[in-house]
Design an enzyme around this catalytic site. Structure first.
Site, PDB file in Angstrom:
ATOM      1  N   ALA A  30       0.864  -1.169   0.035  1.00 47.87           N
ATOM      2  CA  ALA A  30       0.061  -0.044   0.188  1.00 47.87           C
ATOM      3  C   ALA A  30       0.792   1.485   0.023  1.00 47.87           C
ATOM      4  O   ALA A  30       2.030   1.181   0.477  1.00 47.87           O
ATOM      5  CB  ALA A  30      -0.946  -0.199   1.330  1.00 47.87           C
ATOM      6  N   GLY A  84       0.372  -5.090   0.706  1.00 43.88           N
ATOM      7  CA  GLY A  84      -0.554  -5.051  -0.247  1.00 43.88           C
ATOM      8  C   GLY A  84      -0.331  -5.550  -1.461  1.00 43.88           C
ATOM      9  O   GLY A  84      -1.249  -6.196  -2.422  1.00 43.88           O
ATOM     10  N   GLU A 131      -0.982  -9.377  -1.215  1.00 43.20           N
ATOM     11  CA  GLU A 131      -2.241  -9.425  -0.988  1.00 43.20           C
ATOM     12  C   GLU A 131      -2.980  -9.526  -2.370  1.00 43.20           C
ATOM     13  O   GLU A 131      -4.036 -10.133  -2.839  1.00 43.20           O
ATOM     14  CB  GLU A 131      -2.741  -8.361  -0.107  1.00 43.20           C
ATOM     15  CG  GLU A 131      -2.328  -8.796   1.421  1.00 43.20           C
ATOM     16  CD  GLU A 131      -2.765  -7.817   2.149  1.00 43.20           C
ATOM     17  OE1 GLU A 131      -2.438  -6.396   2.268  1.00 43.20           O
ATOM     18  OE2 GLU A 131      -3.324  -8.029   3.231  1.00 43.20           O
ATOM     19  N   GLU A 149       4.063  -5.615   7.409  1.00 48.47           N
ATOM     20  CA  GLU A 149       2.709  -4.567   7.930  1.00 48.47           C
ATOM     21  C   GLU A 149       3.061  -4.524   9.497  1.00 48.47           C
ATOM     22  O   GLU A 149       3.025  -3.232  10.041  1.00 48.47           O
ATOM     23  CB  GLU A 149       1.283  -4.847   7.591  1.00 48.47           C
ATOM     24  CG  GLU A 149       0.829  -4.716   6.514  1.00 48.47           C
ATOM     25  CD  GLU A 149       1.180  -5.720   5.388  1.00 48.47           C
ATOM     26  OE1 GLU A 149       1.925  -6.713   5.843  1.00 48.47           O
ATOM     27  OE2 GLU A 149       0.532  -5.788   4.316  1.00 48.47           O
TER      28      GLU A 149
HETATM   29  N1  T1G Z   1       4.618   3.240  -0.077  1.00 50.00           N
HETATM   30  C1  T1G Z   1       5.140   4.679  -0.677  1.00 50.00           C
HETATM   31  N2  T1G Z   1       6.759   4.507  -0.807  1.00 50.00           N
HETATM   32  C2  T1G Z   1       7.395   3.518  -0.602  1.00 50.00           C
HETATM   33  C3  T1G Z   1       6.776   2.208  -0.070  1.00 50.00           C
HETATM   34  C4  T1G Z   1       5.491   2.129   0.203  1.00 50.00           C
HETATM   35  N3  T1G Z   1       4.869   0.948   0.593  1.00 50.00           N
HETATM   36  N4  T1G Z   1       7.914   1.536  -0.074  1.00 50.00           N
HETATM   37  C5  T1G Z   1       8.796   1.998  -0.350  1.00 50.00           C
HETATM   38  N5  T1G Z   1       8.717   3.375  -0.844  1.00 50.00           N
HETATM   39  C6  T1G Z   1       9.534   4.451  -1.222  1.00 50.00           C
HETATM   40  C7  T1G Z   1      10.562   4.913  -0.202  1.00 50.00           C
HETATM   41  O1  T1G Z   1       9.916   5.856   0.599  1.00 50.00           O
HETATM   42  C8  T1G Z   1      11.440   5.478  -1.038  1.00 50.00           C
HETATM   43  O2  T1G Z   1      11.059   6.666  -1.709  1.00 50.00           O
HETATM   44  C9  T1G Z   1      11.536   4.606  -2.387  1.00 50.00           C
HETATM   45  O3  T1G Z   1      10.523   3.782  -2.236  1.00 50.00           O
HETATM   46  C10 T1G Z   1      12.837   3.563  -2.043  1.00 50.00           C
HETATM   47  O4  T1G Z   1      12.506   2.916  -1.140  1.00 50.00           O
HETATM   48  C11 T1G Z   1      -3.081  -3.015   3.117  1.00 50.00           C
HETATM   49  C12 T1G Z   1      -1.583  -1.443   4.578  1.00 50.00           C
HETATM   50  C13 T1G Z   1      10.336  -1.722  -1.145  1.00 50.00           C
HETATM   51  C14 T1G Z   1      11.927  -3.300   0.161  1.00 50.00           C
HETATM   52  O5  T1G Z   1       6.053  -2.206   4.321  1.00 50.00           O
HETATM   53  O6  T1G Z   1      10.478  -2.140   2.612  1.00 50.00           O
HETATM   54  O7  T1G Z   1       0.632  -3.006   2.191  1.00 50.00           O
HETATM   55  O8  T1G Z   1      12.856   8.151  -0.461  1.00 50.00           O
HETATM   56  O9  T1G Z   1      14.945   3.421  -0.138  1.00 50.00           O
HETATM   57  O10 T1G Z   1      16.156  -0.077   0.271  1.00 50.00           O
HETATM   58  O11 T1G Z   1      -1.859  -4.716   3.920  1.00 50.00           O
HETATM   59  O12 T1G Z   1      11.125   0.301   0.725  1.00 50.00           O
HETATM   60  O13 T1G Z   1      13.140   7.555  -2.647  1.00 50.00           O
HETATM   61  O14 T1G Z   1      11.470   8.917  -2.107  1.00 50.00           O
HETATM   62  O15 T1G Z   1      13.458   1.670   1.064  1.00 50.00           O
HETATM   63  O16 T1G Z   1      15.336  -0.603  -2.167  1.00 50.00           O
HETATM   64  C15 T1G Z   1       3.627  -2.728   3.359  1.00 50.00           C
HETATM   65  C16 T1G Z   1       7.921  -0.737   2.602  1.00 50.00           C
HETATM   66  C17 T1G Z   1       2.977  -1.379   3.326  1.00 50.00           C
HETATM   67  C18 T1G Z   1       7.091  -2.350   2.291  1.00 50.00           C
HETATM   68  C19 T1G Z   1      12.623  -1.297  -1.165  1.00 50.00           C
HETATM   69  N6  T1G Z   1       4.966  -2.598   2.363  1.00 50.00           N
HETATM   70  N7  T1G Z   1       9.157  -0.532   1.852  1.00 50.00           N
HETATM   71  O17 T1G Z   1      13.900  -0.944  -0.269  1.00 50.00           O
HETATM   72  O18 T1G Z   1      14.557   1.192  -1.011  1.00 50.00           O
HETATM   73  S1  T1G Z   1       1.649  -1.501   4.206  1.00 50.00           S
HETATM   74  C20 T1G Z   1       5.935  -2.325   3.267  1.00 50.00           C
HETATM   75  C21 T1G Z   1      10.269  -1.275   1.808  1.00 50.00           C
HETATM   76  C22 T1G Z   1       0.457  -2.486   3.239  1.00 50.00           C
HETATM   77  C23 T1G Z   1      -1.878  -3.484   3.278  1.00 50.00           C
HETATM   78  C24 T1G Z   1      -0.913  -2.704   4.156  1.00 50.00           C
HETATM   79  C25 T1G Z   1      11.239  -0.776   1.025  1.00 50.00           C
HETATM   80  C26 T1G Z   1      11.603  -1.864  -0.339  1.00 50.00           C
HETATM   81  P1  T1G Z   1      12.198   7.740  -1.840  1.00 50.00           P
HETATM   82  P2  T1G Z   1      13.694   2.275  -0.283  1.00 50.00           P
HETATM   83  P3  T1G Z   1      14.884  -0.042  -0.809  1.00 50.00           P
END
Ligand code: T1G
Length: 697
Positions: A63, A102, A105, A125
C-alpha cells in the site's frame, strides 16, 4: 484508465502493467487503474485470462504508505483484492523484485502466481504497527497453514521465491522477463483448462494454540502490539467463514491504525531514509571511495575494517607491532567468520577478504593511496593528534581524514593538521560491523564534499548516517549522559536500579541503563566521572555509590560483577545485593529519606530528561532536526522503534505536558531541570517537533 496501469491485449490474455515508480506502491491511482482494467478485460470479447505484472524493479511494494493518516480513498485495497479474485476470468500474477504487504495481497487475490527466482514476498505490515489489511491474514494461512502464516506475518520477513514455492504461496518459479513468463504461464493454464482457484474458497486452516502463541508474541514484542494482534486475525481465518474473517481482519486493522505505535513506526520508516538525505548536500559529489585506511585494530578498528571489507572496500589496517597486527587480523577474522556462519558471505568471499582485500601494516607509507582513513586509537587527544600528524604527512592530497572519537573535539583534531577541510568525525557504534548508526560529525572547517563522502561511506556500509555537530558526546552520547544522570538521581531518591531497568524494558527498551552500564563496562563511566570532577557544577547530583564497587575491581559483565552478578555461560545477570547496601550508605551520608517511585514516574522522568536534552541538542544545531535525534536513539541506543524516537514520543504525549513536568521537576532540582529554550518556544507557538522536521525538509 490512469497512466499508472496500462492495458494491452495478447490474444485471449489482457495484460495489466503497473508503472508507479519507484516501487509500484498501490496508490489510489493504481487501485483505480487496476479496477478499471479488470472491468475492461471482463467486458471485452475473447478475453479468457488476465495477467498482472509490475514495471521497473518490483511487482508491488505494498500500500502507498504516503496515504496513511489521510482520509481513505476508494477503491480500497481489500475490496480490490476480492474483486480480482471474484473475476470470472483466470487471473495470474507474475512477480519479480519485491511483492510486499498489499502487493502480496493483490497476488493472493489472483488465482495463480509465478515468480522470478530472485523474487521476494512478505507481509511486513507489523513493522509499520499494523497488520495485513487486504485479506492477507485470511488468504495466506489457507495456502500455508496457520503456523507458517503466523510466523511469516508476525516477523514480517521477506521470503525468497524457493521457500515461497515450498510454502504454496507461489505456484511456479520461472526465469525471464516477468511479462513474457507470465504470458507463457497463463497460456499453459488456459491450454490445460485450469480452473479459477479463489484462495478464499479453500478450507479454513487448522487451529494452533492461539493463546499461548499470543502471550509469547507479546513477550517477544516487548510491548509492541501489532504482531500479537495480527495473530488474532489469523485465528479468525481458522475459526470463521472467509467473509466474517475479512471483517474481523478489518476491525483489528483499524484498531492498530489508531494506535500511537502505528504513528511511531511509520515515523521511523520514513525518517530512516530522510535522515541521510541532507538538502545542503544536493548536488555535492562525494570523493571517490575504493580503499580505506583504519588506524588501530582494537575492537572498534577491527569492526570498522570488517564493515568496510563486507561492503567491497579494500582496507589497509595500521597497527604498532607484529603482535598487535596479528591480534587485529584475528579480530577481523573472527568477525568475518561470524558473517560466514550467518550466511552473509560464502567461504570463497571470506578467504578473499582476509587474504587480498585486507592489508595489515605497521608503516604509514602503506596509506599513500587510500581514499579515506578512519582513526580508531585510544580516546586521548594527544594520541589522536600524533596519529593525525602522521596521516597528514603520509596520505595523498584529497584523502579524507576521519576520527572515530566518541566525544573528543573534532575541531581541535582538525586544527592539528595542515588540511582541516579534509577532517571529519565518523563515530561508529560497537560492534561497528553490526550497529547501524553512524554519526557523521561535521567540524567547523569540514568541506561539503567531505561531508558528502562521509554519508556516501555510510550508505556503502548500510548504515543509518546522521549529521552531528561538534560537542561533548555529539548527539547520542550527550543525550545518553543526561538520561543516565536522571536514572542516578532516582536511585539516590529511592528507586532501585533494578526497578528502573525493569520499568524501562517494559517501556520497550532492549536493556535498562544499569544493565547497559554493566555491558559497556562500569570503568568507562567511572573514568568519565573522574575526568569531569574538576569542572563539575556544585549543584550537579552525581551518585558515588557505584564508584565504591569499581574501587573493588567490579566493572560489570567483563569482571562478572556490577549492578548484576553474571555467571559464566548464563545469559543476563541477577541483581547484586551489594548495590542496595552501597546506595543505602550514600543516602544516609546525603541525609536522603528514600521514597517509592511508580514505574510510570520512572519512565516519565527518564523520557522528560531525554527529550529536554534532545531539544537543547536540536536548538544548538548539533542535530539538524528532531528526526535526527530520533534516528540516533533508534539505531544506536536501543530506543523502542514503535515509539519512533524520543521526539516523536514527546509529540505524541503533547509538548505542553512534557514541559509542565520538566518545570515541576525543576522545583526539586533547578540546575538539572532547566527547560530547553526550543521546547518552551514550540509550546508557546503551539508547534511540534514534527513541524520542525517538515520545515527543515
Ligand atoms: N509506499 C510508498 N513509498 C514507498 C513504499 C510504500 N509502500 N515502499 C518504499 N517506498 C519508497 C521509499 O519511501 C523511497 O522513497 C523509495 O520507495 C525507495 O525505497 C493493506 C496496509 C520496498 C524493500 O512495508 O520495505 O501494504 O525516499 O529507499 O532499500 O496490508 O522500501 O526514494 O522518495 O526503502 O530498495 C507494506 C516498505 C505497506 C514495504 C525497497 N509494505 N518498503 O527498499 O528502497 S503497508 C512495506 C520497503 C500495506 C496492506 C498494508 C522498502 C523496499 P524515496 P527504499 P530499498
Amino acid at each position: 484508465m490512469t497512466d499508472v496501469v496500462t492495458y494491452t491485449r495478447h490474444d485471449e490474455i489482457a495484460v495489466l502493467r503497473i508503472a508507479n515508480p519507484p516501487v509500484n506502491a498501490l496508490s489510489q491511482a493504481v487501485r483505480q487503474g487496476l479496477s478499471d482494467a479488470m472491468d475492461r478485460a471482463e467486458s471485452e470479447d475473447g478475453v479468457k485470462a488476465v495477467l498482472i505484472v509490475g514495471d521497473g524493479r518490483a511487482f508491488i511494494a505494498g500500500a502507498d504508505i504516503k496515504e496513511f493518516g489521510k482520509p481513505p480513498m476508494e477503491p480500497n485495497l481489500p475490496d480490490l483484492c476480492t474483486r480480482i479474485e471474484a473475476s470470472p476470468l483466470l487471473v495470474v500474477a507474475s512477480m519479480h523484485g519485491v511483492s510486499l504487504g498489499g502487493g502480496l495481497e493483490v497476488a493472493l487475490g489472483c488465482h495463480y502466481r509465478v515468480a522470478q527466482p530472485s523474487a521476494r514476498v512478505g507481509l511486513p505490515e507489523v513493522h509499520l504497527g499494523i497488520l495485513p489489511g487486504a485479506g492477507g491474514t485470511q488468504r495466506l494461512p489457507r495456502l500455508t497453514g496457520a503456523e507458517k502464516a503466523v510466523e511469516a506475518i508476525t516477523t514480517g520477513r521477506h521470503i525468497k521465491a524457493p521457500e515461497a514455492l515450498e510454502l504454496g504461496i507461489i505456484d511456479k518459479i520461472e526465469e525471464g522477463d516477468p511479462e513474457t513468463v507470465g504470458l507463457a504461464y497463463a497460456r499453459d493454464l488456459l491450454a490445460s483448462n485450469a480452473a479459477r482457484r479463489p484462495v478464499s474458497e479453500m478450507p479454513n486452516p487448522q487451529g494452533i494454540d492461539w493463546d499461548a502463541t499470543h502471550a509469547a508474541l507479546l513477550k517477544k514484542g516487548r510491548g509492541q502490539l501489532s504482531p500479537a494482534t495480527a495473530m488474532r486475525a489469523v485465528q479468525a481465518a481458522s475459526e470463521l467463514p472467509f467473509d466474517e474473517g475479512i471483517k474481523r481482519e478489518r476491525e483489528l486493522f483499524m484498531d492498530l491504525m489508531n494506535t500511537d505505535q502505528r504513528k511511531g513506526l511509520i515515523h521511523a520508516f520514513f525518517n530512516e531514509r530522510a535522515v541521510s538525505n541532507l538538502p545542503e548536500l544536493k548536488g555535492v559529489a562525494p570523493r571517490a571511495l575504493q580503499s580505506i585506511g583504519v588506524i588501530g585494530g582494537g575492537t572498534m578498528g577491527a569492526g570498522i575494517a570488517t564493515a568496510c571489507l563486507l561492503s567491497g572496500l579494500n582496507v589497509v589496517m595500521i597497527e604498532m607491532s607484529d603482535d598487535a597486527a596479528e591480534a587485529a587480523k584475528g579480530r577481523i577474522g573472527g568477525n568475518l567468520a561470524g558473517a560466514l556462519k550467518r550466511g552473509k558471505i560464502n567461504q570463497e568471499k571470506h578467504d578473499n577478504l582476509l587474504s587480498i582485500a585486507l592489508e595489515v601494516s605497521q608503516n604509514y607509507d602503506s596509506l599513500k593511496d587510500v581514499d579515506l582513513v578512519i582513526e580508531a586509537v585510544f580516546e586521548e587527544m594527544d594520541v589522536k593528534k600524533q596519529v593525525f600528524a602522521k596521516l597528514d604527512a603520509a596520505c595523498k592530497p584529497g584523502c579524507v581524514l576521519a576520527s572515530n572519537t566518541s566525544y573528543l573535539d573534532v575541531n581541535e583534531i582538525a586544527a592539528s593538521t595542515t588540511r582541516p577541510a579534509d577532517v571529519i568525525g565518523l563515530h561508529f557504534f560497537s560492534p561497528a560491523h553490526v550497529m547501524k548508526l553512524l554519526e557523521v560529525v561535521v567540524a567547523d572547517q569540514t568541506a561539503p564534499d567531505v561531508v558528502a563522502t562521509g554519508f556516501a561511506l555510510g550508505k556503502m556500509l548500510g548504515k543509518v548516517a546522521v549529521r552531528a555537530g561538534v560537542c561533548d558526546g555529539f548527539i547520542g552520547n550527550r543525550i545518553l549522559s543526561t538520561y543516565r544522570a536522571v536514572a542516578g538521581h532516582m536511585v539516590l531518591d529511592g528507586a532501585s536500579p533494578f526497578q528502573i531497568d525493569d520499568a524501562l524494558t517494559d517501556f520497550g527498551f532492549a536493556m535498562g541503563p544499569f544493565a547497559v552500564a554493566d555491558l559497556a563496562g562500569l570503568d568507562i563511566g567511572w573514568a568519565t566521572r573522574k575526568r569531569k570532577a574538576a569542572t563539575r557544577h556544585p549543584d550537579e547530583r552525581v551518585p558515588t555509590y557505584i564508584d565504591r564497587l569499581c574501587e573493588q575491581g567490579h566493572y560489570g559483565q567483563k569482571t562478572g560483577e556490577g549492578y548484576y552478578i553474571y555467571e559464566k555461560g548464563k545469559r543476563g545477570g541477577t541483581p547484586n545485593p551489594k548495590i542496595l547496601e552501597l546506595i543505602k550508605d550514600e543516602q544516609q551520608t546525603l541525609g536522603i529519606t528514600p521514597r517509592d517511585f511508580s514505574d510510570a514516574e520512572i519512565v516519565r522522568r527518564y523520557m522528560c530528561a531525554m527529550v529536554n536534552e534532545a531539544a537543547e541538542v536540536v536548538g544548538e544545531g548539533i542535530a539538524r532536526r528532531p528526526l535526527d535525534v530520533d534516528m540516533t536513539l533508534l539505531f544506536g541506543y536501543g530506543f523502542p522503534r514503535y515509539w519512533g524516537g524520543p521526539m516523536k514520543w514527546a509529540d505524541i504525549q503533547g509538548l505542553d505536558a512534557v514541559l509542565a513536568d520538566i518545570e515541576r521537576y525543576g522545583q526539586e532540582d533547578a540546575w538539572f531541570w532547566q527547560p530547553a529554550p526550543l521546547l518552551k518556544q514550540l509550546v508557546a507557538e503551539g508547534r511540534t517537533f514534527d513541524d520542525l522536521n517538515k520545515e527543515a525538509a
